[in-house]
Design an enzyme around this catalytic site. Structure first.
Site, PDB file in Angstrom:
ATOM      1  N   LYS A 173     -11.481   2.224   0.434  1.00 35.36           N
ATOM      2  CA  LYS A 173     -11.187   2.314  -0.949  1.00 35.36           C
ATOM      3  C   LYS A 173      -9.760   1.785  -1.116  1.00 35.36           C
ATOM      4  O   LYS A 173      -8.564   2.127  -0.578  1.00 35.36           O
ATOM      5  CB  LYS A 173     -11.019   3.688  -1.474  1.00 35.36           C
ATOM      6  CG  LYS A 173     -10.970   3.795  -2.862  1.00 35.36           C
ATOM      7  CD  LYS A 173     -10.807   5.203  -3.285  1.00 35.36           C
ATOM      8  CE  LYS A 173      -9.146   5.491  -3.384  1.00 35.36           C
ATOM      9  NZ  LYS A 173      -8.619   4.319  -4.772  1.00 35.36           N
ATOM     10  N   GLY A 226       0.069   5.520   1.884  1.00 37.58           N
ATOM     11  CA  GLY A 226       0.214   5.925   0.200  1.00 37.58           C
ATOM     12  C   GLY A 226       1.336   6.728   0.076  1.00 37.58           C
ATOM     13  O   GLY A 226       2.383   7.253   1.146  1.00 37.58           O
ATOM     14  N   THR A 230       0.152  12.539  -1.278  1.00 37.60           N
ATOM     15  CA  THR A 230      -1.061  12.664  -1.117  1.00 37.60           C
ATOM     16  C   THR A 230      -1.626  12.651   0.135  1.00 37.60           C
ATOM     17  O   THR A 230      -2.461  13.186   0.633  1.00 37.60           O
ATOM     18  CB  THR A 230      -1.483  11.112  -1.479  1.00 37.60           C
ATOM     19  OG1 THR A 230      -0.844  10.716  -2.775  1.00 37.60           O
ATOM     20  CG2 THR A 230      -3.031  10.702  -1.690  1.00 37.60           C
ATOM     21  N   GLU A 248       0.477   6.680   6.751  1.00 39.16           N
ATOM     22  CA  GLU A 248       1.594   5.951   6.773  1.00 39.16           C
ATOM     23  C   GLU A 248       2.071   6.220   5.270  1.00 39.16           C
ATOM     24  O   GLU A 248       1.444   5.888   4.284  1.00 39.16           O
ATOM     25  CB  GLU A 248       1.310   4.451   6.703  1.00 39.16           C
ATOM     26  CG  GLU A 248       0.574   4.024   7.981  1.00 39.16           C
ATOM     27  CD  GLU A 248       1.811   4.120   9.224  1.00 39.16           C
ATOM     28  OE1 GLU A 248       2.967   3.865   8.928  1.00 39.16           O
ATOM     29  OE2 GLU A 248       1.227   4.103  10.363  1.00 39.16           O
ATOM     30  N   CYS A 282       7.523  -0.081   0.749  1.00 43.56           N
ATOM     31  CA  CYS A 282       7.807   1.122   1.393  1.00 43.56           C
ATOM     32  C   CYS A 282       9.042   0.866   2.308  1.00 43.56           C
ATOM     33  O   CYS A 282       9.879   1.809   2.680  1.00 43.56           O
ATOM     34  CB  CYS A 282       6.724   1.917   2.257  1.00 43.56           C
ATOM     35  SG  CYS A 282       5.906   0.575   3.145  1.00 43.56           S
ATOM     36  N   GLU A 383      11.853   9.276  -3.339  1.00 42.43           N
ATOM     37  CA  GLU A 383      11.450   8.037  -3.419  1.00 42.43           C
ATOM     38  C   GLU A 383      11.268   7.586  -4.620  1.00 42.43           C
ATOM     39  O   GLU A 383      10.493   7.967  -5.418  1.00 42.43           O
ATOM     40  CB  GLU A 383      10.075   7.744  -2.571  1.00 42.43           C
ATOM     41  CG  GLU A 383       9.731   6.374  -2.356  1.00 42.43           C
ATOM     42  CD  GLU A 383       8.307   6.224  -1.828  1.00 42.43           C
ATOM     43  OE1 GLU A 383       7.552   6.915  -1.893  1.00 42.43           O
ATOM     44  OE2 GLU A 383       8.212   5.209  -0.866  1.00 42.43           O
TER      45      GLU A 383
HETATM   46  P1  NAD Z   1      -0.730   6.874  -3.618  1.00 40.81           P
HETATM   47  O1  NAD Z   1      -0.694   8.332  -2.610  1.00 40.81           O
HETATM   48  O2  NAD Z   1      -0.993   7.610  -5.060  1.00 40.81           O
HETATM   49  O3  NAD Z   1      -2.369   6.188  -3.487  1.00 40.81           O
HETATM   50  C1  NAD Z   1      -2.776   5.597  -2.192  1.00 40.81           C
HETATM   51  C2  NAD Z   1      -3.990   5.759  -2.195  1.00 40.81           C
HETATM   52  O4  NAD Z   1      -4.714   6.918  -1.989  1.00 40.81           O
HETATM   53  C3  NAD Z   1      -4.833   4.957  -3.515  1.00 40.81           C
HETATM   54  O5  NAD Z   1      -6.110   4.477  -2.852  1.00 40.81           O
HETATM   55  C4  NAD Z   1      -5.364   6.243  -4.122  1.00 40.81           C
HETATM   56  O6  NAD Z   1      -6.495   6.219  -5.017  1.00 40.81           O
HETATM   57  C5  NAD Z   1      -5.506   7.352  -2.861  1.00 40.81           C
HETATM   58  N1  NAD Z   1      -5.848   8.499  -3.359  1.00 40.81           N
HETATM   59  C6  NAD Z   1      -4.871   9.363  -4.073  1.00 40.81           C
HETATM   60  N2  NAD Z   1      -5.104  10.664  -4.178  1.00 40.81           N
HETATM   61  C7  NAD Z   1      -6.244  10.813  -2.915  1.00 40.81           C
HETATM   62  C8  NAD Z   1      -6.576  11.929  -2.450  1.00 40.81           C
HETATM   63  N3  NAD Z   1      -6.490  13.146  -2.916  1.00 40.81           N
HETATM   64  N4  NAD Z   1      -7.531  11.896  -1.564  1.00 40.81           N
HETATM   65  C9  NAD Z   1      -7.809  10.457  -1.056  1.00 40.81           C
HETATM   66  N5  NAD Z   1      -7.380   9.344  -1.552  1.00 40.81           N
HETATM   67  C10 NAD Z   1      -6.522   9.530  -2.532  1.00 40.81           C
HETATM   68  O7  NAD Z   1       0.200   5.857  -3.246  1.00 40.81           O
HETATM   69  P2  NAD Z   1       0.397   4.653  -4.342  1.00 40.81           P
HETATM   70  O8  NAD Z   1       1.023   5.047  -5.486  1.00 40.81           O
HETATM   71  O9  NAD Z   1      -0.885   3.827  -4.501  1.00 40.81           O
HETATM   72  O10 NAD Z   1       1.425   3.792  -3.561  1.00 40.81           O
HETATM   73  C11 NAD Z   1       2.825   4.137  -3.267  1.00 40.81           C
HETATM   74  C12 NAD Z   1       3.103   5.017  -2.160  1.00 40.81           C
HETATM   75  O11 NAD Z   1       2.792   4.343  -0.811  1.00 40.81           O
HETATM   76  C13 NAD Z   1       4.818   4.940  -1.806  1.00 40.81           C
HETATM   77  O12 NAD Z   1       5.037   6.432  -1.581  1.00 40.81           O
HETATM   78  C14 NAD Z   1       4.897   4.062  -0.608  1.00 40.81           C
HETATM   79  O13 NAD Z   1       5.892   4.430  -0.001  1.00 40.81           O
HETATM   80  C15 NAD Z   1       3.917   4.450   0.231  1.00 40.81           C
HETATM   81  N6  NAD Z   1       3.560   3.339   1.075  1.00 40.81           N
HETATM   82  C16 NAD Z   1       3.762   3.600   2.360  1.00 40.81           C
HETATM   83  C17 NAD Z   1       3.495   2.442   3.234  1.00 40.81           C
HETATM   84  C18 NAD Z   1       3.987   2.750   4.610  1.00 40.81           C
HETATM   85  O14 NAD Z   1       3.399   1.837   5.450  1.00 40.81           O
HETATM   86  N7  NAD Z   1       4.454   3.670   5.077  1.00 40.81           N
HETATM   87  C19 NAD Z   1       3.238   1.170   2.836  1.00 40.81           C
HETATM   88  C20 NAD Z   1       3.168   0.997   1.327  1.00 40.81           C
HETATM   89  C21 NAD Z   1       3.291   2.158   0.611  1.00 40.81           C
END
Ligand code: NAD
Length: 480
Positions: A173, A226, A230, A248, A282, A383
């Site tokens: 997804k 993400g 989450t 991650e 990130c 963040e």
């Molecule tokens: P998010 O956690 O809101 O969403 C990430 C993904 O998870 C999306 O596909 C979302 O639909 C899904 N999701 C949300 N709630 C869920 C649940 N309850 N169960 C399963 N899936 C769920 O994050 P975002 O706003 O899309 O991305 C930004 C975040 O991602 C920032 O915190 C950033 O630091 C992090 N990030 C981390 C890395 C890394 O490699 N460490 C890389 C890129 C982004």
């Protein structure tokens, strides 16, 4: 344009016919719909993956490698088309999508096409006991991959490529905020001859579709990138089912600058590490710490460079800073700028939304530099994930280390110095999964990628990813 789910090699509507708006953030308008897939859609995707698994897991490594290489080639071949789609969906400058996002998505497939042919099992001879141990690495079965919106195709493929290279079938997804290139990947996989059901892509909200993937009892491993909250939620659901998890998560990365560094290179790179992709990486160095003796000089030069960045529509080749990904994200970032003022931070540059020609209703924000007095303030502890950096001075190595480590996160860090001893001592003390010295975002895909503390558990990249997506089995044979 309506996006569809990609299940068993076919493009299908969601079973319950529920849809979400898809926005173009550079103009703030809806330009399509995406499925908000239900548990039933996830189940359908799971069944397709399950049916494909017996055959896919037995394909030779050469066959798998050839298909992954073909996908890589097709992504490269469609670079212009995919980059335009990514930029429109996300708001990032088209130049960035062309130079970074899409080439890296292609490299992800090529890298794992090669890596799987070199991934060796181990053998341990129990000398004196007439026994030999073999460690075989079998694919897990059906695995789930969930990715965020900041580097959409780049991070989606970073999970999918090793998962299928290792012989698994996938229910994936992408973020509901940036679904387009994941949708386009389905067509590419068909063209490359990926067997039906090996990769299934379901679109939808995290709280519905994402949750259904994580909660599915037979999806045995979840690779998630993400936000930290989450990730914690996913861990709570997955842990009692004993799922394998790779998380991650967020970062609040320090960029530590000593007076003895190569100043010009540092300045050039710090502009990028602060504001590339509108600061929505990130790995961005969102907390800048500068040695006292060059602090004033740095402030003047940094502000000057940042003031030359052009905020503009993503398709303009002159644009350095595009649109933020969504209205709600713009509001979140703005709320931190308001907090800064309340906390006594001094906005040295930026802080305002920008009315961009050709994108009047888009989500644009000036690159923003805020001088803070304490590392304990919200701006330095939470963040923000936007074009906002803070700066502070430090006196010596000890203070720099304390500041760098005094956050809940531990993803990456950047260190600017030409002192070898300082490099060696500080890089070992900094609490982060990745430390760059005199560079930023230089990536060798063989290296382990991931964070410590609230930035996650597990590592992606290289053989670490292939280990995650396989289950080791020890076979002990005694002989006469
Ligand atoms: P998010 O956690 O809101 O969403 C990430 C993904 O998870 C999306 O596909 C979302 O639909 C899904 N999701 C949300 N709630 C869920 C649940 N309850 N169960 C399963 N899936 C769920 O994050 P975002 O706003 O899309 O991305 C930004 C975040 O991602 C920032 O915190 C950033 O630091 C992090 N990030 C981390 C890395 C890394 O490699 N460490 C890389 C890129 C982004």
């Amino acid at each position: 344009m309506n996006i569809k789910n990609y299940i068993n090699g076919e493009f299908v509507n969601p079973i319950k016919n529920q849809w979400i708006d898809n926005y173009n953030p550079s103009i703030g308008e809806v330009y399509g719909k995406i499925p908000n897939s239900s548990e039933e859609d996830v189940e359908k995707a799971y069944q397709a993956a399950k049916n494909a698994f017996p055959s896919w897991s037995k394909t030779t490594l050469n066959e798998r490698s050839a298909i992954l290489s073909k996908i890589s080639f097709l992504i490269k071949d469609k670079l212009e088309f995919l980059a335009k789609a990514e930029s429109k969906d996300n708001g990032k400058p088209l130049t960035l999508a062309k130079a970074v996002d899409i080439p890296r998505a292609s490299s992800n497939f090529q890298f794992f096409a090669n890596a799987i042919t070199q991934f060796a099992s181990e053998a341990h001879e129990s000398v004196g006991l007439n026994a030999v141990n073999l460690t075989l690495r079998h694919p897990i079965g059906v695995v789930g991959c969930i990715s965020p919106w900041n580097l959409p195709l780049y991070l989606f493929t970073w999970k999918i490529a090793p998962a299928i290279a290792a012989g698994n079938c996938v229910v994936a997804k992408p973020s509901e905020v940036t679904p387009m290139t994941a949708f386009l990947l389905g067509e590419i996989c068909n063209e490359a001859g990926l067997p039906k059901g090996v990769l299934n892509i379901v679109h939808g909200l995290g709280s519905t579709t994402g949750q259904a993937i994580v909660s599915h009892p037979n999806i045995k491993a979840i690779s998630f990138t993400g936000g930290t909250s989450t990730g914690a939620r996913i861990a709570r659901i997955a842990a009692p089912m004993f799922k394998k998890l790779s998380l991650e998560l967020g970062g609040k990365n320090p960029n530590i600058i000593f007076a003895d560094c190569d100043y010009d290179k540092m300045l050039e790179t710090t502009v990028k590490s602060s504001f590339a992709n509108q600061g929505q990486i990130c790995l961005c160095g969102s907390r800048i710490f500068v040695e006292e003796s060059i602090f004033d000089r740095f402030k003047v030069d940094f502000i000057k460079k940042v003031s030359n960045l052009k905020v503009g529509i993503p398709v303009d080749p002159e644009t350095n800073v595009g649109a933020l990904v969504s209205k709600s994200h713009l509001e979140k970032v703005n709320s931190y700028i308001a907090i800064a003022e309340a906390e006594g931070g001094e906005i040295l540059f930026g802080g305002h939304e920008v009315n961009v020609e050709g994108g009047e209703n888009g989500y644009y924000l000036q690159p923003t530099i805020i001088e803070v007095k304490s590392n304990k303030c919200k701006l330095n502890q939470e963040e923000i994930f936007g074009p906002v950096v803070t700066i502070m001075s430090f006196k010596n190595e000890e203070e720099a280390l304390t500041l760098a480590n005094d956050v809940p996160y531990g993803l990456s860090a950047t260190l600017w110095t030409n002192d070898l001893n300082r490099t060696m001592t500080m890089t070992q003390e900094i609490q982060a999964g990745i430390v760059w010295v005199n560079t930023w975002l230089m990536r060798d895909l063989r290296t382990p990628f991931g964070g410590i503390k609230s930035s996650g558990v597990g590592r992606e990249g290289g053989f670490e990813a292939l280990r995650f997506f396989s289950e080791p089995k020890n076979i002990c044979i005694e002989y006469k």
